[in-house]
Motif scaffolding. Structure first.
Motif, PDB file in Angstrom:
ATOM      1  N   HIS A  84       0.768  -1.251   0.000  1.00  0.00           N
ATOM      2  CA  HIS A  84       0.000   0.000   0.000  1.00  0.00           C
ATOM      3  C   HIS A  84       0.793   1.291   0.000  1.00  0.00           C
ATOM      4  CE1 HIS A  84       0.741   0.405   4.260  1.00  0.00           C
ATOM      5  NE2 HIS A  84       0.389  -0.853   4.411  1.00  0.00           N
ATOM      6  N   GLY A  85       1.998   1.349   0.642  1.00  0.00           N
ATOM      7  CA  GLY A  85       2.806   2.575   0.627  1.00  0.00           C
ATOM      8  C   GLY A  85       2.179   3.774   1.315  1.00  0.00           C
ATOM      9  N   LEU A  86       1.311   3.530   2.320  1.00  0.00           N
ATOM     10  CA  LEU A  86       0.689   4.660   3.031  1.00  0.00           C
ATOM     11  C   LEU A  86       1.717   5.349   3.937  1.00  0.00           C
ATOM     12  CD1 LEU A  86      -2.685   2.978   4.083  1.00  0.00           C
ATOM     13  CD2 LEU A  86      -2.291   4.569   2.194  1.00  0.00           C
ATOM     14  N   PHE A  87       1.528   6.652   4.134  1.00  0.00           N
ATOM     15  CA  PHE A  87       2.400   7.363   5.068  1.00  0.00           C
ATOM     16  C   PHE A  87       1.941   7.010   6.491  1.00  0.00           C
ATOM     17  CE2 PHE A  87       2.068  10.260   1.314  1.00  0.00           C
ATOM     18  CZ  PHE A  87       3.336   9.999   0.815  1.00  0.00           C
ATOM     19  N   PRO A  88       2.829   6.410   7.303  1.00  0.00           N
ATOM     20  CA  PRO A  88       2.389   5.868   8.594  1.00  0.00           C
ATOM     21  C   PRO A  88       1.937   6.923   9.597  1.00  0.00           C
ATOM     22  CG  PRO A  88       4.775   5.622   8.326  1.00  0.00           C
ATOM     23  CD  PRO A  88       4.246   6.120   7.018  1.00  0.00           C
ATOM     24  N   HIS A  89       2.491   8.142   9.479  1.00  0.00           N
ATOM     25  CA  HIS A  89       2.151   9.163  10.478  1.00  0.00           C
ATOM     26  C   HIS A  89       1.019  10.075  10.018  1.00  0.00           C
ATOM     27  CE1 HIS A  89       5.483   7.615  12.607  1.00  0.00           C
ATOM     28  NE2 HIS A  89       6.325   7.930  11.643  1.00  0.00           N
ATOM     29  N   TRP A  90       0.417   9.718   8.897  1.00  0.00           N
ATOM     30  CA  TRP A  90      -0.733  10.467   8.406  1.00  0.00           C
ATOM     31  C   TRP A  90      -1.993   9.641   8.624  1.00  0.00           C
ATOM     32  CZ3 TRP A  90       0.401  13.045   2.987  1.00  0.00           C
ATOM     33  CH2 TRP A  90       1.437  13.981   3.150  1.00  0.00           C
ATOM     34  N   THR A  91      -3.083  10.322   8.904  1.00  0.00           N
ATOM     35  CA  THR A  91      -4.351   9.605   9.039  1.00  0.00           C
ATOM     36  C   THR A  91      -4.801   9.118   7.662  1.00  0.00           C
ATOM     37  OG1 THR A  91      -5.674  11.572   8.639  1.00  0.00           O
ATOM     38  CG2 THR A  91      -5.094  11.100  10.949  1.00  0.00           C
ATOM     39  N   VAL A  92      -5.839   8.283   7.708  1.00  0.00           N
ATOM     40  CA  VAL A  92      -6.444   7.787   6.466  1.00  0.00           C
ATOM     41  C   VAL A  92      -6.848   8.974   5.587  1.00  0.00           C
ATOM     42  CG1 VAL A  92      -8.554   6.691   5.601  1.00  0.00           C
ATOM     43  CG2 VAL A  92      -7.197   5.574   7.410  1.00  0.00           C
ATOM     44  N   ALA A  93      -7.502   9.976   6.205  1.00  0.00           N
ATOM     45  CA  ALA A  93      -7.972  11.128   5.426  1.00  0.00           C
ATOM     46  C   ALA A  93      -6.795  11.883   4.812  1.00  0.00           C
ATOM     47  CB  ALA A  93      -8.794  12.057   6.320  1.00  0.00           C
ATOM     48  N   GLY A 139      -6.063  -5.704   4.793  1.00  0.00           N
ATOM     49  CA  GLY A 139      -6.999  -5.497   3.678  1.00  0.00           C
ATOM     50  C   GLY A 139      -7.516  -4.069   3.641  1.00  0.00           C
ATOM     51  N   GLN A 140      -7.760  -3.504   4.826  1.00  0.00           N
ATOM     52  CA  GLN A 140      -8.241  -2.115   4.884  1.00  0.00           C
ATOM     53  C   GLN A 140      -7.148  -1.149   4.422  1.00  0.00           C
ATOM     54  OE1 GLN A 140      -9.357  -2.120   8.991  1.00  0.00           O
ATOM     55  NE2 GLN A 140     -11.475  -2.687   8.563  1.00  0.00           N
ATOM     56  N   GLN A 141      -5.905  -1.433   4.814  1.00  0.00           N
ATOM     57  CA  GLN A 141      -4.791  -0.582   4.378  1.00  0.00           C
ATOM     58  C   GLN A 141      -4.683  -0.612   2.859  1.00  0.00           C
ATOM     59  OE1 GLN A 141      -1.209  -1.888   6.308  1.00  0.00           O
ATOM     60  NE2 GLN A 141      -1.987  -1.455   8.341  1.00  0.00           N
ATOM     61  N   GLN A 142      -4.862  -1.804   2.318  1.00  0.00           N
ATOM     62  CA  GLN A 142      -4.736  -1.945   0.872  1.00  0.00           C
ATOM     63  C   GLN A 142      -5.836  -1.150   0.156  1.00  0.00           C
ATOM     64  OE1 GLN A 142      -6.907  -3.726  -1.177  1.00  0.00           O
ATOM     65  NE2 GLN A 142      -5.647  -3.407  -2.999  1.00  0.00           N
ATOM     66  N   ARG A 143      -7.054  -1.190   0.720  1.00  0.00           N
ATOM     67  CA  ARG A 143      -8.158  -0.428   0.115  1.00  0.00           C
ATOM     68  C   ARG A 143      -7.893   1.065   0.183  1.00  0.00           C
ATOM     69  NH1 ARG A 143     -13.356  -2.779   2.889  1.00  0.00           N
ATOM     70  NH2 ARG A 143     -11.923  -4.123   4.008  1.00  0.00           N
ATOM     71  N   VAL A 144      -7.342   1.512   1.319  1.00  0.00           N
ATOM     72  CA  VAL A 144      -7.017   2.935   1.446  1.00  0.00           C
ATOM     73  C   VAL A 144      -5.920   3.308   0.434  1.00  0.00           C
ATOM     74  CG1 VAL A 144      -6.082   4.712   2.989  1.00  0.00           C
ATOM     75  CG2 VAL A 144      -7.776   3.076   3.846  1.00  0.00           C
ATOM     76  N   GLY A 145      -4.987   2.377   0.217  1.00  0.00           N
ATOM     77  CA  GLY A 145      -3.929   2.621  -0.776  1.00  0.00           C
ATOM     78  C   GLY A 145      -4.505   2.821  -2.169  1.00  0.00           C
ATOM     79  N   VAL A 146      -5.491   2.006  -2.534  1.00  0.00           N
ATOM     80  CA  VAL A 146      -6.111   2.154  -3.859  1.00  0.00           C
ATOM     81  C   VAL A 146      -6.970   3.425  -3.875  1.00  0.00           C
ATOM     82  CG1 VAL A 146      -7.601   1.097  -5.599  1.00  0.00           C
ATOM     83  CG2 VAL A 146      -6.059  -0.343  -4.265  1.00  0.00           C
ATOM     84  N   ASP A 160       1.003  -2.154  -8.905  1.00  0.00           N
ATOM     85  CA  ASP A 160       2.114  -3.101  -8.882  1.00  0.00           C
ATOM     86  C   ASP A 160       1.867  -4.124  -7.774  1.00  0.00           C
ATOM     87  OD1 ASP A 160       4.472  -4.432  -9.141  1.00  0.00           O
ATOM     88  OD2 ASP A 160       5.736  -2.644  -9.128  1.00  0.00           O
ATOM     89  N   GLU A 161       1.461  -5.316  -8.161  1.00  0.00           N
ATOM     90  CA  GLU A 161       1.158  -6.390  -7.197  1.00  0.00           C
ATOM     91  C   GLU A 161       0.287  -5.872  -6.049  1.00  0.00           C
ATOM     92  OE1 GLU A 161       2.074  -9.610  -7.095  1.00  0.00           O
ATOM     93  OE2 GLU A 161       3.720  -9.786  -8.524  1.00  0.00           O
ATOM     94  N   PRO A 162      -0.819  -5.169  -6.366  1.00  0.00           N
ATOM     95  CA  PRO A 162      -1.536  -4.493  -5.285  1.00  0.00           C
ATOM     96  C   PRO A 162      -2.161  -5.464  -4.293  1.00  0.00           C
ATOM     97  CG  PRO A 162      -2.829  -4.449  -7.302  1.00  0.00           C
ATOM     98  CD  PRO A 162      -1.484  -5.001  -7.664  1.00  0.00           C
TER      99      PRO A 162
END
Ligand SMILES: Nc1ncnc2c1ncn2[C@@H]1O[C@H](COP(=O)(O)OP(=O)(O)OP(=O)(O)O)[C@@H](O)[C@H]1O
Length: 311
Positions: A84-93, A139-146, A160-162
């Protein structure tokens, strides 16, 4: 439309993507498959200029991407990666709003878009907006990534291999979500995967890579029925071919007249599901229902014909 024209990438003189040409039609999903190290990720990352080609041209809707500012390219092209590559210190929003913020959307527009996407991915905004990635399941992290990749309504989505890290049940759900989103928004998707099953399920076309070369670029039915090389055939899995063919069509597309005994199968199921269910329940045919109404039947005889090598 993405036109990839004789694209080459070499590292220290060694080509890792070797004169690849293909045209990805708008509003389609192209699944790029191949063994590890065959150049899939490098090819994908040349489309959004994360990797600079050694030679060749990539055009998006007729425009050479070398002439498009990276800022503009980021708006047109969403990018979702494994893990997912989410920024860990940022909220979902904050994560989902990252690109719209860069594009200077108004606060109200960004907020509305975040809610819209969370709802689309069945994550209640009031519950999830302010969570951090570590407070979500994989799974939720992955959805937020998309969701983040889709935030600025890109016409093109690179993946890429999401779904690589997801367990099979969540993975199937994520694949269904992608199909629904792609159909709803008409996004052009280029998706790298190791998994031939996934490529066949998702791809309107499959690009098969080996050692930097594109071996075949064709719809799944053709890749299964007419593999371009022995390597492609091996990748498909010889013993799997009939079942893979069946998995491409729905029962609804091959309804037979008449009735049969036992529990009905849904018309939306694949022929492969029908075959499995008939074998398991020891029946030679089953009734088919659509919207609670019996609409015909499906039989082992017909499935056997449909699983045979296409002529
Ligand atoms: N920055 C780089 N410098 C040197 N070699 C690289 C670089 N990036 C990729 N490569 C090499 O290029 C080849 C293709 O890599 P790439 O990541 O595109 O393959 P892939 O098909 O996506 O593999 P995988 O499925 O394992 O992710 C590999 O041999 C890799 O080691």
């Amino acid at each position: 439309m993405i036109e990839i024209d004789s694209i080459v990438k070499t590292y220290e003189g060694v080509p890792v993507v070797d004169a690849v040409s293909m045209t990805i039609q708008p509003h389609t999903i192209c699944a790029v498959v191949g063994t590890s190290g065959s150049g899939k990720t490098t090819l994908l990352r040349m489309i959004n200029r994360l990797v600079t080609p050694t030679s060749g041209t990539i055009r998006i809707d007729g425009e050479d991407i070398r002439g498009i500012r990276p800022y503009e390219l980021r708006r047109r092209i969403g990018y979702a990666i494994q893990g997912h590559g989410l920024f860990p210190h940022w909220t979902v929003a904050q994560n989902i709003g990252a690109v719209p913020r860069l594009l200077k959307w108004s606060k109200a527009d960004i907020s509305a878009r975040i809610n819209e996407l969370l709802e689309l991915f069945q994550l209640d905004p009031s519950q999830y907006r302010d969570r951090f990635p570590s407070e979500l399941s994989g799974g939720q992290q992955q959805r937020v990534g998309v969701a983040r990749a889709l935030a600025a309504r890109p016409n093109i989505l690179l993946m890429d291999e999401p779904f690589g890290a997801l367990d099979p049940v969540i993975r199937a759900k994520a694949q269904e979500d992608l199909v629904a989103i792609q159909q709803r928004f008409g996004t052009t998707v280029v998706l790298v995967t190791h998994d031939m099953e996934e490529a066949i399920y998702l791809g309107h076309n499959i690009a098969v890579m080996d050692a930097g070369k594109l071996l075949q670029f064709a719809p799944p039915k053709q890749v299964i029925g007419r593999p371009a090389t022995p390597f492609v055939q091996e990748l498909i899995g010889t013993s799997e071919r009939p079942f893979r063919l069946l998995s491409l069509s729905k029962i609804a597309d091959h309804l037979e007249d008449g009735d049969a005994d036992g529990d009905p199968l849904p018309a939306t199921a694949t022929l492969r599901d029908a075959y499995s269910e008939l074998l398991w329940s020891g029946r030679s045919a089953a009734p088919v229902e659509k919207d609670g109404r019996l609409v015909g039947r499906v039989s082992l005889d017909a499935l056997a014909r449909l699983a045979a090598r296409p002529q």
